[in-house]
Scaffold this active site. Structure first.
Site, PDB file in Angstrom:
ATOM      1  N   TYR A 147       0.833  -1.213   0.000  1.00 22.94           N
ATOM      2  CA  TYR A 147       0.000   0.000   0.000  1.00 22.94           C
ATOM      3  C   TYR A 147       0.866   1.262   0.000  1.00 22.94           C
ATOM      4  O   TYR A 147       0.630   2.215  -0.752  1.00 22.94           O
ATOM      5  CB  TYR A 147      -0.896  -0.044   1.232  1.00 22.94           C
ATOM      6  CG  TYR A 147      -1.907   1.060   1.370  1.00 22.94           C
ATOM      7  CD1 TYR A 147      -3.175   0.952   0.785  1.00 22.94           C
ATOM      8  CD2 TYR A 147      -1.636   2.199   2.124  1.00 22.94           C
ATOM      9  CE1 TYR A 147      -4.112   1.955   0.942  1.00 22.94           C
ATOM     10  CE2 TYR A 147      -2.572   3.208   2.282  1.00 22.94           C
ATOM     11  CZ  TYR A 147      -3.816   3.075   1.698  1.00 22.94           C
ATOM     12  OH  TYR A 147      -4.755   4.072   1.854  1.00 22.94           O
ATOM     13  N   GLY A 178      -4.651  11.285   6.601  1.00 30.87           N
ATOM     14  CA  GLY A 178      -4.173  10.454   7.697  1.00 30.87           C
ATOM     15  C   GLY A 178      -5.206   9.367   7.944  1.00 30.87           C
ATOM     16  O   GLY A 178      -5.880   8.920   7.023  1.00 30.87           O
ATOM     17  N   ILE A 180      -8.601   8.098   8.771  1.00 28.71           N
ATOM     18  CA  ILE A 180      -9.942   8.672   8.672  1.00 28.71           C
ATOM     19  C   ILE A 180     -10.960   7.613   9.102  1.00 28.71           C
ATOM     20  O   ILE A 180     -10.745   6.410   8.845  1.00 28.71           O
ATOM     21  CB  ILE A 180     -10.219   9.122   7.206  1.00 28.71           C
ATOM     22  CG1 ILE A 180      -9.076  10.017   6.673  1.00 28.71           C
ATOM     23  CG2 ILE A 180     -11.561   9.837   7.098  1.00 28.71           C
ATOM     24  CD1 ILE A 180      -8.810  11.300   7.452  1.00 28.71           C
TER      25      ILE A 180
END
Ligand code: CAA
Length: 240
Positions: A147, A178, A180
């Site tokens: 990721y 960031g 969430i």
């Protein structure tokens, strides 16, 4: 005339908030989704935003889907490449499949989304491109080699596109959320999530609307000189 905006992964999570913010800003929005028909139908019923189903990891499907959106709504002037997945595992346990799935969706998917739209933006001499990267593309993350690689790659994409698009009044920017409060973060084991929140100086997860706010700012007509930049919205967790 209302500008036409495409938001991939635009019917859930951060994408849904972006779709709604762009609609509120006067855009005609098309939101894509990959699989969850029920969530997409609910989203359309609640917001009046049209949804389209295709897999961002598939170039031909993206091209055909984009052609359909443009036939229905007109030329796409704003594109928000938001669709993304996680397949977290420490590197020594990460399988080639977990690597490939994330690369195909989060990185190649960004290419697949922007590439068919780009020639029209050049011809019309207007475009706004936003890629939703991540704090973890900036700082790396335990369990997210795949990721983090894609999200760091997103930053390279926008910085290059910004240079290629500048002569054509096309901007390209990244937003790095960031942590969430979305299903993606809620899927992290609770103990790990608690320790993540403890490391956020704001003391809380962000809200999808706080990311949508950044996108709405970047795609405005008045934002034409802002290109190749990265907006971080992470509650002061990390300064890139
Ligand atoms: N830092 C250091 N060490 C860690 C660690 C961390 N963050 N997380 C786990 N470890 C350690 C464990 O303590 C364990 O150590 P020991 O063997 O000495 O006990 C070792 O690593 C292995 O841990 P696990 O056996 O628990 O490993 P696992 O195979 O179960 O995988 C994981 C763990 C999948 C990586 C899990 O920790 C995880 O999901 N982490 C969260 C990753 C993350 O932040 N994902 C973000 C998702 S949200 C998102 O991506 C949106 C966005 O853009 C922000």
């Amino acid at each position: 005339m209302a500008r036409v905006a495409l938001v991939t992964g635009g019917s859930r999570g951060i994408g849904a908030a972006i779709s709604q913010a762009l609609k509120a800003q006067g855009c005609t929005v098309a939101a894509t989704y990959a699989g969850n028909d029920e969530a997409a139908a609910k989203f359309t019923a609640e917001t009046g935003i049209k949804t389209y189903k295709w897999n961002a990891a598939d170039y031909e499907a993206s091209k055909a889907g984009i052609a359909q959106v443009e036939a229905d709504l007109g030329p796409i002037e704003i594109v928000v490449a938001n669709a993304g997945i996680t397949r977290d595992a420490p590197f020594h346990k990460m399988t080639p499949e977990q690597w490939k799935e994330v690369i195909d969706t989060n990185l190649t998917g960004v290419f697949n989304t922007i590439h068919p739209i780009w020639p029209g933006m050049r011809e019309r001499k207007f475009g706004r491109v936003v890629v939703i990267s991540s704090i973890n593309g900036q700082k790396g993350q335990f369990g997210q080699v795949n990721y983090a690689a894609t999200k760091a790659g997103d930053l390279g994409i926008v910085k290059s596109l910004a240079q290629e698009g500048a002569r054509f009044n096309i901007t390209a920017n990244a937003v790095c959320p960031g942590y969430i409060a979305t299903e993606m973060v809620m899927a992290v084991p609770e103990k790990v999530r608690e320790s993540i929140i403890a490391g956020i100086p704001a003391g809380r997860l962000g809200e999808p609307e706080e990311i949508a706010r950044c996108v709405a700012f970047l795609v405005a007509d008045e934002a034409g000189f802002i290109s190749g930049s990265t907006i971080s919205a992470n509650g002061a967790q990390y300064f890139a």
